[in-house]
Design a protein around this motif. Structure first.
Motif, PDB file in Angstrom:
ATOM      1  N   THR A 145       0.830  -1.206   0.000  1.00 56.58           N
ATOM      2  CA  THR A 145       0.000   0.000   0.000  1.00 56.58           C
ATOM      3  C   THR A 145       0.865   1.256   0.000  1.00 56.58           C
ATOM      4  O   THR A 145       0.619   2.204  -0.752  1.00 56.58           O
ATOM      5  CB  THR A 145      -0.923   0.005   1.227  1.00 56.58           C
ATOM      6  OG1 THR A 145      -1.835  -1.088   1.140  1.00 56.58           O
ATOM      7  CG2 THR A 145      -1.704   1.307   1.317  1.00 56.58           C
ATOM      8  N   ALA A 146       1.907   1.259   0.841  1.00 55.46           N
ATOM      9  CA  ALA A 146       2.802   2.417   0.905  1.00 55.46           C
ATOM     10  C   ALA A 146       3.543   2.604  -0.414  1.00 55.46           C
ATOM     11  O   ALA A 146       3.728   3.737  -0.881  1.00 55.46           O
ATOM     12  CB  ALA A 146       3.790   2.245   2.046  1.00 55.46           C
ATOM     13  N   ALA A 147       3.962   1.503  -1.030  1.00 57.38           N
ATOM     14  CA  ALA A 147       4.660   1.600  -2.318  1.00 57.38           C
ATOM     15  C   ALA A 147       3.736   2.090  -3.416  1.00 57.38           C
ATOM     16  O   ALA A 147       4.180   2.729  -4.380  1.00 57.38           O
ATOM     17  CB  ALA A 147       5.247   0.243  -2.693  1.00 57.38           C
ATOM     18  N   GLY A 148       2.446   1.815  -3.278  1.00 58.15           N
ATOM     19  CA  GLY A 148       1.488   2.205  -4.314  1.00 58.15           C
ATOM     20  C   GLY A 148       1.421   3.689  -4.552  1.00 58.15           C
ATOM     21  O   GLY A 148       0.993   4.126  -5.625  1.00 58.15           O
ATOM     22  N   ILE A 149       1.873   4.504  -3.583  1.00 68.00           N
ATOM     23  CA  ILE A 149       1.917   5.958  -3.785  1.00 68.00           C
ATOM     24  C   ILE A 149       2.791   6.302  -4.979  1.00 68.00           C
ATOM     25  O   ILE A 149       2.528   7.243  -5.718  1.00 68.00           O
ATOM     26  CB  ILE A 149       2.448   6.654  -2.516  1.00 68.00           C
ATOM     27  CG1 ILE A 149       1.479   6.444  -1.352  1.00 68.00           C
ATOM     28  CG2 ILE A 149       2.674   8.141  -2.750  1.00 68.00           C
ATOM     29  CD1 ILE A 149       2.002   6.945  -0.031  1.00 68.00           C
ATOM     30  N   GLY A 150       3.843   5.500  -5.182  1.00 69.40           N
ATOM     31  CA  GLY A 150       4.767   5.752  -6.284  1.00 69.40           C
ATOM     32  C   GLY A 150       4.368   5.103  -7.593  1.00 69.40           C
ATOM     33  O   GLY A 150       5.112   5.190  -8.567  1.00 69.40           O
ATOM     34  N   GLY A 151       3.219   4.427  -7.633  1.00 66.81           N
ATOM     35  CA  GLY A 151       2.753   3.815  -8.870  1.00 66.81           C
ATOM     36  C   GLY A 151       3.225   2.377  -9.031  1.00 66.81           C
ATOM     37  O   GLY A 151       3.954   1.832  -8.200  1.00 66.81           O
ATOM     38  N   PRO A 152       2.817   1.718 -10.130  1.00 67.79           N
ATOM     39  CA  PRO A 152       3.134   0.311 -10.355  1.00 67.79           C
ATOM     40  C   PRO A 152       4.632   0.002 -10.357  1.00 67.79           C
ATOM     41  O   PRO A 152       5.045  -1.061  -9.924  1.00 67.79           O
ATOM     42  CB  PRO A 152       2.507   0.023 -11.725  1.00 67.79           C
ATOM     43  CG  PRO A 152       1.398   1.003 -11.839  1.00 67.79           C
ATOM     44  CD  PRO A 152       1.890   2.234 -11.162  1.00 67.79           C
TER      45      PRO A 152
END
Length: 387
Positions: A323-330
Motif C-alpha cells: 500500500t505504501a509503495a502504491g503511492i509511487g505507482g506500479p
C-alpha cells in the motif's frame, strides 16, 4: 469511495479477490505436485534446483516487466492476459518430458507470475484508494486461503495424474480470467489516480516515492518474506528435530499459514482504527517475540505456538508495505516486490547455511531478529506523507 465507480468498483474488488485466491491455488498445486513433475521428466535433485532457479529468474524478469507495463489503462489487459498465461504455463509444465522443456516452461511460468503479481497488487492499491478504506489485508488473505485450498486439492488428488490436475486447474483459471475481463474497466479510470499537490516527506519532487523511502520499503519486504520462506521450508524440519512425527511436523506450516490468513482478515479493521504504522509495528514485535519463544522452548506445543505467533504477527506487513509503495505507482510496487522476493528466495538457503555451522534453532533466530528490525523501522517507512 469514488462515486463514479459505483457497483462496478465493488465487482472489481470481488474480481481481485478471485485473482488473489486463484494465484494462491495455482502456486500451491504446482509446489505440492513438484515431485510428480520431477519423476515424469526424470530430473535429478540438482536438475530440479535448476528448474526452480529458472522459475525464480523468470519471476524477477516478470516483476520488472510488469512494473514498466502496469499503467492504469493496461491493468485490465495485464490481469486477464497474465492469468491466462500463468494457466497455460501450468498445463504445459504438466506434460514436459525433458529437462530443456521444463527449464523453458518454468522460466515463462515465473515471468507470467511476476507480471500478474505486479498487476494484481497495483490494481488492489487503486481499488483500495477508491474505497477510501483498507482492503489490502483481505485481498492478501484470499491468497493465503487459496494456498491452503490448493494444498488440500493436491492432497485429495494425490492418486490423480498430475497432468490431469494441472490441466483442470489451468482450464478453470483461464476460463475465469477470460470471463472476468469485462469487470475491470473501472480500474483504468483516471479518477482513481492518487493526487499529491505538494512535495511531502518520503516523496520526490514529482510526487513519487523518494529513493531512500522506496529502498527502505523494499528492505522491510525482503526481511518479512525471508521469514515467510523460512516458515515454508524450515518449520516442519524444526518440529521434526524436536521429535514430532511426520504428520505433526507437516502441521507446522499449516498452523503458520492459518494464523497469517486470520491476521490478514482482521488486519484491515485494525489498520483503519489504529493506522498501519502502529499495527505493523505491534505485529512485527509479536512475530519476533513469538518465534524466539518457540525456538527457546523444547516442546512441540511451544514450537507450534511460536510459528502461529510468527504468522499472525507478520500477516499485515506485506499488505501495508505494498500500500505504501502504491503511492509511487506500479513501478514502485514492482521494485518493492522484486526486493522482497530476493529475501523469499535467498532466505531458506541462508538459514540452511547458518544451520550447518550452528543449531537450526539458532539459525532460525535470523527471521525473529529481522521481524524486530521491521518493528523498529516501521514508523519511518510507513509514516503518511503530509503536505
Amino acid at each position: 469511495m469514488n462515486q463514479t465507480a459505483g457497483p462496478e468498483l465493488a465487482r472489481s474488488r470481488r474480481l481481485l479477490t478471485g485473482y488473489f485466491t486463484g494465484l494462491g491455488v495455482v502456486m500451491a498445486v504446482w509446489g505440492a505436485r513438484m515431485p510428480a513433475v520431477q519423476n515424469t521428466a526424470e530430473v535429478s535433485t540438482a536438475g530440479l534446483a535448476l528448474v526452480l532457479l529458472a522459475a525464480a529468474l523468470g519471476m524477477v524478469a516478470g516483476l520488472q516487466t510488469g512494473g514498466r507495463l502496469a499503467h492504469p489503462a493496461r491493468l485490465p489487459a495485464l490481469l486477464t492476459g497474465g492469468a491466462i498465461a500463468l494457466a497455460v504455463c501450468l498445463a504445459v509444465l504438466g506434460v514436459c518430458r525433458s529437462m530443456e522443456s521444463l527449464l523453458v516452461a518454468a522460466f515463462v511460468f515465473g515471468a507470467a507470475h511476476g507480471v500478474l503479481d505486479v498487476a494484481v497488487n497495483a490494481a488492489a492499491v487503486r481499488c483500495q484508494d477508491a474505497h477510501g478504506r483498507p482492503i489490502m489485508g483481505r485481498l492478501h488473505a484470499s491468497f493465503s486461503l487459496g494456498g491452503l485450498t490448493g494444498a488440500a486439492l493436491a492432497s485429495a488428488t494425490a492418486h490423480t495424474p498430475h497432468t490431469v490436475l494441472f490441466a483442470g486447474v489451468a482450464a478453470t483459471a483461464a476460463a475465469a480470467a477470460g470471463a472476468a475481463a469485462r469487470l475491470t474497466r473501472c480500474l483504468a479510470s483516471p479518477g482513481l489516480e492518487p493526487v499529491h499537490n505538494r512535495v511531502a516527506p518520503g516523496l520526490d519532487e514529482r510526487g513519487g516515492l523518494s529513493r531512500p523511502r522506496l529502498w527502505l520499503l523494499g528492505a522491510l519486504a525482503a526481511g518479512t518474506l525471508l521469514g515467510e520462506g523460512a516458515a515454508a521450508d524450515w518449520a516442519a524440519v524444526h518440529l521434526h528435530d524436536l521429535g514430532a512425527t511426520a504428520a505433526t511436523s507437516a502441521v507446522a506450516y499449516g498452523v503458520y499459514s492459518a494464523a497469517m490468513a486470520a491476521g490478514r482478515l482482521a488486519g484491515d479493521r485494525l489498520t483503519a482504527r489504529f493506522g498501519a504504522p502502529a499495527v505493523v509495528r505491534a505485529g512485527a514485535a509479536l512475530a519476533a517475540l513469538g518465534l524466539a519463544t518457540g525456538l527457546a522452548g523444547s516442546t512441540i506445543a511451544f514450537a507450534l505456538l511460536g510459528w502461529a505467533a510468527f504468522g499472525l504477527g507478520l500477516s499485515v506487513t506485506i499488505p501495508s508495505l505494498i500500500t505504501a509503495a502504491g503511492i509511487g505507482g506500479p513501478r514502485a510496487v514492482a521494485t518493492v516486490a522484486v526486493t522482497g522476493y530476493v529475501g523469499l528466495l535467498a532466505g531458506p538457503a541462508l538459514i540452511g547455511a547458518l544451520a550447518t555451522v550452528t543449531a537450526l534453532p539458532h539459525a532460525l533466530l535470523l527471521p525473529a531478529l529481522l521481524a524486530a528490525a521491521v518493528a523498529a523501522l516501521t514508523p519511518k517507512a510507513l509514516e503518511k506523507p503530509t503536505p
